[in-house]
Design a protein around this motif. Structure first.
Motif, PDB file in Angstrom:
ATOM      1  N   TYR A 135       0.826  -1.205   0.000  1.00  0.00           N
ATOM      2  CA  TYR A 135       0.000   0.000   0.000  1.00  0.00           C
ATOM      3  C   TYR A 135       0.863   1.260   0.000  1.00  0.00           C
ATOM      4  O   TYR A 135       0.521   2.257  -0.653  1.00  0.00           O
ATOM      5  CB  TYR A 135      -0.922   0.027   1.213  1.00  0.00           C
ATOM      6  N   THR A 136       1.948   1.247   0.737  1.00  0.00           N
ATOM      7  CA  THR A 136       2.813   2.435   0.832  1.00  0.00           C
ATOM      8  C   THR A 136       4.179   2.175   0.202  1.00  0.00           C
ATOM      9  O   THR A 136       5.140   2.884   0.493  1.00  0.00           O
ATOM     10  CB  THR A 136       2.985   2.850   2.301  1.00  0.00           C
ATOM     11  N   ARG A 137       4.254   1.190  -0.644  1.00  0.00           N
ATOM     12  CA  ARG A 137       5.468   0.890  -1.394  1.00  0.00           C
ATOM     13  C   ARG A 137       5.195   1.079  -2.878  1.00  0.00           C
ATOM     14  O   ARG A 137       4.048   0.952  -3.331  1.00  0.00           O
ATOM     15  CB  ARG A 137       5.929  -0.551  -1.154  1.00  0.00           C
ATOM     16  N   PRO A 138       6.223   1.326  -3.668  1.00  0.00           N
ATOM     17  CA  PRO A 138       6.009   1.419  -5.122  1.00  0.00           C
ATOM     18  C   PRO A 138       5.691   0.043  -5.703  1.00  0.00           C
ATOM     19  O   PRO A 138       6.244  -0.970  -5.279  1.00  0.00           O
ATOM     20  CB  PRO A 138       7.350   1.940  -5.638  1.00  0.00           C
ATOM     21  N   MET A 139       4.772   0.012  -6.656  1.00  0.00           N
ATOM     22  CA  MET A 139       4.455  -1.248  -7.323  1.00  0.00           C
ATOM     23  C   MET A 139       4.088  -0.968  -8.772  1.00  0.00           C
ATOM     24  O   MET A 139       3.112  -0.275  -9.058  1.00  0.00           O
ATOM     25  CB  MET A 139       3.319  -1.985  -6.619  1.00  0.00           C
ATOM     26  N   SER A 140       4.899  -1.498  -9.683  1.00  0.00           N
ATOM     27  CA  SER A 140       4.682  -1.376 -11.112  1.00  0.00           C
ATOM     28  C   SER A 140       4.687  -2.788 -11.685  1.00  0.00           C
ATOM     29  O   SER A 140       5.697  -3.489 -11.615  1.00  0.00           O
ATOM     30  CB  SER A 140       5.782  -0.521 -11.752  1.00  0.00           C
ATOM     31  N   PHE A 374     -11.061  -7.837  -1.073  1.00  0.00           N
ATOM     32  CA  PHE A 374      -9.892  -7.666  -1.929  1.00  0.00           C
ATOM     33  C   PHE A 374      -9.003  -6.543  -1.401  1.00  0.00           C
ATOM     34  O   PHE A 374      -9.459  -5.654  -0.682  1.00  0.00           O
ATOM     35  CB  PHE A 374     -10.313  -7.358  -3.366  1.00  0.00           C
ATOM     36  N   ASP A 375      -7.734  -6.590  -1.782  1.00  0.00           N
ATOM     37  CA  ASP A 375      -6.799  -5.518  -1.446  1.00  0.00           C
ATOM     38  C   ASP A 375      -6.774  -4.436  -2.516  1.00  0.00           C
ATOM     39  O   ASP A 375      -6.544  -3.259  -2.203  1.00  0.00           O
ATOM     40  CB  ASP A 375      -5.386  -6.087  -1.271  1.00  0.00           C
ATOM     41  N   TYR A 376      -6.977  -4.846  -3.771  1.00  0.00           N
ATOM     42  CA  TYR A 376      -6.935  -3.908  -4.885  1.00  0.00           C
ATOM     43  C   TYR A 376      -8.040  -4.254  -5.883  1.00  0.00           C
ATOM     44  O   TYR A 376      -8.458  -5.410  -5.994  1.00  0.00           O
ATOM     45  CB  TYR A 376      -5.598  -3.972  -5.628  1.00  0.00           C
ATOM     46  N   LYS A 377      -8.461  -3.237  -6.610  1.00  0.00           N
ATOM     47  CA  LYS A 377      -9.409  -3.416  -7.702  1.00  0.00           C
ATOM     48  C   LYS A 377      -8.858  -2.736  -8.942  1.00  0.00           C
ATOM     49  O   LYS A 377      -8.314  -1.621  -8.859  1.00  0.00           O
ATOM     50  CB  LYS A 377     -10.767  -2.801  -7.330  1.00  0.00           C
ATOM     51  N   ASP A 414     -12.395   2.966  -3.438  1.00  0.00           N
ATOM     52  CA  ASP A 414     -11.758   1.661  -3.362  1.00  0.00           C
ATOM     53  C   ASP A 414     -10.259   1.871  -3.475  1.00  0.00           C
ATOM     54  O   ASP A 414      -9.779   3.004  -3.589  1.00  0.00           O
ATOM     55  CB  ASP A 414     -12.269   0.726  -4.466  1.00  0.00           C
ATOM     56  N   ILE A 415      -9.520   0.776  -3.464  1.00  0.00           N
ATOM     57  CA  ILE A 415      -8.060   0.842  -3.588  1.00  0.00           C
ATOM     58  C   ILE A 415      -7.714   0.320  -4.980  1.00  0.00           C
ATOM     59  O   ILE A 415      -7.867  -0.870  -5.260  1.00  0.00           O
ATOM     60  CB  ILE A 415      -7.378   0.021  -2.480  1.00  0.00           C
ATOM     61  N   PHE A 416      -7.242   1.208  -5.841  1.00  0.00           N
ATOM     62  CA  PHE A 416      -7.209   0.907  -7.270  1.00  0.00           C
ATOM     63  C   PHE A 416      -5.802   0.636  -7.812  1.00  0.00           C
ATOM     64  O   PHE A 416      -4.805   1.189  -7.328  1.00  0.00           O
ATOM     65  CB  PHE A 416      -7.807   2.068  -8.061  1.00  0.00           C
ATOM     66  N   ILE A 417      -5.810  -0.201  -8.857  1.00  0.00           N
ATOM     67  CA  ILE A 417      -4.678  -0.391  -9.759  1.00  0.00           C
ATOM     68  C   ILE A 417      -5.085   0.171 -11.119  1.00  0.00           C
ATOM     69  O   ILE A 417      -6.222  -0.045 -11.570  1.00  0.00           O
ATOM     70  CB  ILE A 417      -4.315  -1.882  -9.890  1.00  0.00           C
ATOM     71  N   LEU A 418      -4.186   0.886 -11.778  1.00  0.00           N
ATOM     72  CA  LEU A 418      -4.455   1.429 -13.105  1.00  0.00           C
ATOM     73  C   LEU A 418      -3.948   0.435 -14.151  1.00  0.00           C
ATOM     74  O   LEU A 418      -2.742   0.252 -14.296  1.00  0.00           O
ATOM     75  CB  LEU A 418      -3.751   2.779 -13.290  1.00  0.00           C
ATOM     76  N   PRO A 419      -4.846  -0.242 -14.884  1.00  0.00           N
ATOM     77  CA  PRO A 419      -4.407  -1.299 -15.802  1.00  0.00           C
ATOM     78  C   PRO A 419      -4.460  -0.904 -17.272  1.00  0.00           C
ATOM     79  O   PRO A 419      -5.447  -0.339 -17.749  1.00  0.00           O
ATOM     80  CB  PRO A 419      -5.432  -2.405 -15.522  1.00  0.00           C
ATOM     81  N   LEU A 420      -3.397  -1.215 -17.987  1.00  0.00           N
ATOM     82  CA  LEU A 420      -3.431  -1.249 -19.453  1.00  0.00           C
ATOM     83  C   LEU A 420      -3.048  -2.680 -19.815  1.00  0.00           C
ATOM     84  O   LEU A 420      -1.890  -2.989 -20.063  1.00  0.00           O
ATOM     85  CB  LEU A 420      -2.468  -0.220 -20.050  1.00  0.00           C
ATOM     86  N   LYS A 460      -1.497   2.032  -8.044  1.00  0.00           N
ATOM     87  CA  LYS A 460      -0.458   1.180  -8.614  1.00  0.00           C
ATOM     88  C   LYS A 460      -0.710   1.023 -10.112  1.00  0.00           C
ATOM     89  O   LYS A 460      -1.832   1.235 -10.588  1.00  0.00           O
ATOM     90  CB  LYS A 460      -0.439  -0.180  -7.923  1.00  0.00           C
ATOM     91  N   VAL A 461       0.301   0.637 -10.868  1.00  0.00           N
ATOM     92  CA  VAL A 461       0.151   0.581 -12.323  1.00  0.00           C
ATOM     93  C   VAL A 461       0.451  -0.816 -12.852  1.00  0.00           C
ATOM     94  O   VAL A 461       1.262  -1.554 -12.285  1.00  0.00           O
ATOM     95  CB  VAL A 461       1.060   1.611 -13.024  1.00  0.00           C
ATOM     96  N   LEU A 462      -0.238  -1.150 -13.931  1.00  0.00           N
ATOM     97  CA  LEU A 462      -0.033  -2.436 -14.607  1.00  0.00           C
ATOM     98  C   LEU A 462       0.010  -2.207 -16.097  1.00  0.00           C
ATOM     99  O   LEU A 462      -0.866  -1.535 -16.655  1.00  0.00           O
ATOM    100  CB  LEU A 462      -1.151  -3.412 -14.245  1.00  0.00           C
ATOM    101  N   ASN A 463       1.025  -2.770 -16.750  1.00  0.00           N
ATOM    102  CA  ASN A 463       1.161  -2.699 -18.206  1.00  0.00           C
ATOM    103  C   ASN A 463       1.381  -4.082 -18.777  1.00  0.00           C
ATOM    104  O   ASN A 463       2.155  -4.878 -18.236  1.00  0.00           O
ATOM    105  CB  ASN A 463       2.328  -1.794 -18.588  1.00  0.00           C
ATOM    106  N   PHE A 464       0.686  -4.351 -19.872  1.00  0.00           N
ATOM    107  CA  PHE A 464       0.866  -5.623 -20.566  1.00  0.00           C
ATOM    108  C   PHE A 464       2.131  -5.591 -21.403  1.00  0.00           C
ATOM    109  O   PHE A 464       2.535  -4.531 -21.910  1.00  0.00           O
ATOM    110  CB  PHE A 464      -0.348  -5.901 -21.455  1.00  0.00           C
ATOM    111  N   MET A 465       2.754  -6.743 -21.535  1.00  0.00           N
ATOM    112  CA  MET A 465       3.976  -6.861 -22.328  1.00  0.00           C
ATOM    113  C   MET A 465       3.757  -6.292 -23.731  1.00  0.00           C
ATOM    114  O   MET A 465       2.718  -6.502 -24.351  1.00  0.00           O
ATOM    115  CB  MET A 465       4.406  -8.318 -22.404  1.00  0.00           C
TER     116      MET A 465
END
Length: 608
Positions: A135-140, A374-377, A414-420, A460-465
């Protein structure tokens, strides 16, 4: 706990360790070593064990109480293939894979395989001791499909499929570790997310239509190979998230579908049985089905040291048919609450993530407070709105300012992840770079601006290969990424830019240690600037560091006066820098409330 008690817990929906009882297990019994097989088939008239060790001729299994069948066999080697030969109440004889198998025959074969998963030696103690929910750490997060990230085009086996002969051989788990880990470290990602690895028959399903919920797919090797991949990721300080599919399974008749001639895992009512994809829904009104899936999720965390689980198609578990206007799917909601509560209590440092496209409230609230646990959505609203905005002609963006800003109106619900994610680059949707408005150069300018916004936006962020190399070809599970693109200056400089952004995201605490605190984010006024200019600031928990993001989504250069930027700021990155194939409009090191931006460009500023 004795076996009778474990079976009772399985049947009443209380078990999360059913894999310790069912399936095939090495045991010492009757004074000798062997393998004990146990299966739940309450509707079967007879069950036999068949395999390559008995020339696929049946050995009768013992029928115990509550529909349990078992047999003890000596001299069964590791890797032996087997199935359960089932005689149904109608007299049909069908061969079934083991629902609890730890390994499977390589497709197109579909037998289960004996495999002792208890003897891998892990070397990730340091990682396991310090991991948490971030939650308070970087996550990519780097999302990838193991079979198409990279392929071996030089060493093609003689028995290769025509597709493999054309496009190359899939890498093994160990080969992936050799190549993927240094790449992920170089790119600056903190985690990888693997698309489903539960065994599945059809490559084109990408793993989302599974048959083996305890079996790591044999496409890339054996279970110890996957354990080694994860172990080596952990030793390199890379977390591993696994995509899981608790909603449905395939209709292939060697699997769970009408397993013993009856409806063991699905509903007996046809209108409640099938999905729009032609797959079969798990029936969570049945307690043993709850135990089955809860045990599967526990197994991946327990045996494979998975750091996070991403649940696919959560909206389908919340609403009947996934329709937010339909009634709530009470059994699905109970499954989520029950399972997530157990996992949170048992593995408090493992992340649980929901891919949910609905507006259902409290997805990331604990079950004891009425949430799903859940922890993230995944923030699919942010993804859709942002990509829609960037697909517009810049002149039309003057009237759509709310489209880009709307995500912050609900972000703290909510606690979000930004997904591509992979879903955005297939089936005629175009890739991320190709979704951008404009010509070739303008697409790159806006893609750089998109990833700047993504990096600076809370979440937090998520990117597809492939996103990180600006892949123009839509993802194809049969082909590796277009690595040759890196020979072209625009793609090479774009990847260099993405690497820089990832490392900024890992380094500057204002971008991660207060992501979910509304007091740490503020939109900034930009008086007299066009409506296509946006600015906001984020602050660290100790308020000693601030990061400002200023963006110009219009076609004209601008000089933006920002009264909220008091004090002295320095530019961390500018999307228009010539090293990223921009035109070179950047700002000096000492910025006092005024920023220059080229068309379709933006920058990050730091104070403190």
């Amino acid at each position: 706990m004795n076996i009778e008690q474990q079976i009772r817990e399985f049947l009443t929906g209380q078990s999360a360790k059913a894999y310790q009882v069912f399936g095939s297990h090495p045991v010492h019994k009757y004074g000798q070593d062997g393998i004990e097989f146990r299966v739940y088939a309450p509707n079967a008239v007879n069950m036999q064990l068949v395999g390559d060790f008995n020339d696929w001729n049946g050995w009768n299994m013992e029928h115990q109480t509550h529909g349990i069948w078992t047999i003890f066999c000596k001299d069964i080697p590791q890797g032996a293939l087997y199935k359960y030969r089932t005689t149904t109440q109608e007299g049909r004889v069908i061969d079934r894979a083991d629902p609890f198998a730890f390994h499977s025959e390589l497709r197109p074969g579909n037998a289960s395989a004996v495999f002792d998963v208890d003897h891998y030696h892990w070397n990730d103690e340091n990682w396991m001791a310090q991991r948490n929910k971030n939650y308070t750490r970087p996550m990519s997060i780097y999302e990838l499909h193991a079979g198409s990230w990279r392929r071996d085009t030089e060493h093609i086996p003689a028995n290769a499929t025509p597709e493999e002969q054309e496009n190359g051989r899939m890498l093994t788990y160990r080969e992936l570790a050799d190549q993927l880990i240094p790449y992920v470290k170089e790119q600056g990602f903190s985690h990888i997310e693997l698309m489903p690895l539960t065994e599945y028959p059809f490559d084109g399903s990408w793993g989302y239509q599974a048959t083996g919920y305890f079996s790591a797919t044999s496409r890339y090797g054996d279970p110890y190979g996957l354990m080694e991949l994860i172990d080596r990721c952990h030793q390199a300080h890379i977390g591993v998230i696994l995509d899981v599919v608790p909603l449905h399974f395939v209709t292939d008749f060697f699997g769970l579908h009408q397993f013993d001639g009856g409806f063991v895992y699905e509903s007996q009512y046809e209108n409640l049985r099938y999905t729009e994809w032609g797959t079969v829904l798990f029936d969570y009104t049945k307690p043993h089905v709850l135990s089955f899936m809860k045990s599967s999720l526990d197994f991946w965390i327990n045996y494979y040291h998975i750091d996070g689980l991403r649940f696919d198609a959560v909206s389908q578990l919340i609403f009947k048919n996934g329709d937010p206007n339909a009634p709530l799917n009470d059994p699905g909601i109970w499954f989520l609450k029950n399972t997530n509560f157990y996992l949170q209590q048992t593995y408090p440092n493992v992340m649980l993530m929901a891919e949910d496209s609905s507006n259902y409230i409290k997805v990331t609230a604990p079950p004891q407070y009425g949430g799903l646990g859940f922890d993230y959505k995944w923030d699919l609203g942010w993804m859709n709105d942002t990509l829609q905005y960037l697909s517009m002609h810049p002149n039309d963006r003057n009237y759509s300012r709310h489209t880009l800003m709307f995500s912050m109106a609900y972000f703290y619900n909510d606690i979000f992840i930004l997904p591509l994610s992979h879903d955005e680059v297939v089936h005629g949707k175009h890739t991320i770079i190709d979704k951008m408005w404009g010509n070739y150069e303008q697409k790159f300018s806006q893609a750089r601006l998109l990833y700047l916004y993504m990096c600076a936006h809370p979440g937090k962020v998520l990117n597809f290969m492939g996103n990180e190399i600006a892949e123009f070809r839509e993802w194809d599970e049969n082909k590796q990424l277009g690595w040759n693109l890196m020979e072209y200056p625009m793609h090479d400089s774009f990847n260099r830019y993405c690497r820089h952004l990832h490392k900024i995201g890992l380094e500057y605490r204002a971008l991660y240690d207060t992501e979910y605190d509304p007091r740490a984010f503020r939109w900034l006024d930009t008086p007299s600037a066009p409506a296509t200019v946006f600015a906001f600031v984020r602050r660290s928990a100790d308020e000693q560091q601030a990061i400002a993001c200023v963006m110009n989504f219009g076609l004209q250069p601008v000089t933006v006066s920002i009264p909220g930027l008091s004090g002295e700021w320095r530019e961390l990155v500018n999307t228009d820098n010539t090293s990223y194939s921009g035109s070179g409009v950047i700002n000096s090191d000492n910025i006092h409330g005024q920023v220059r931006l080229a068309p379709l460009s933006g920058c990050l500023l730091c104070r403190g």
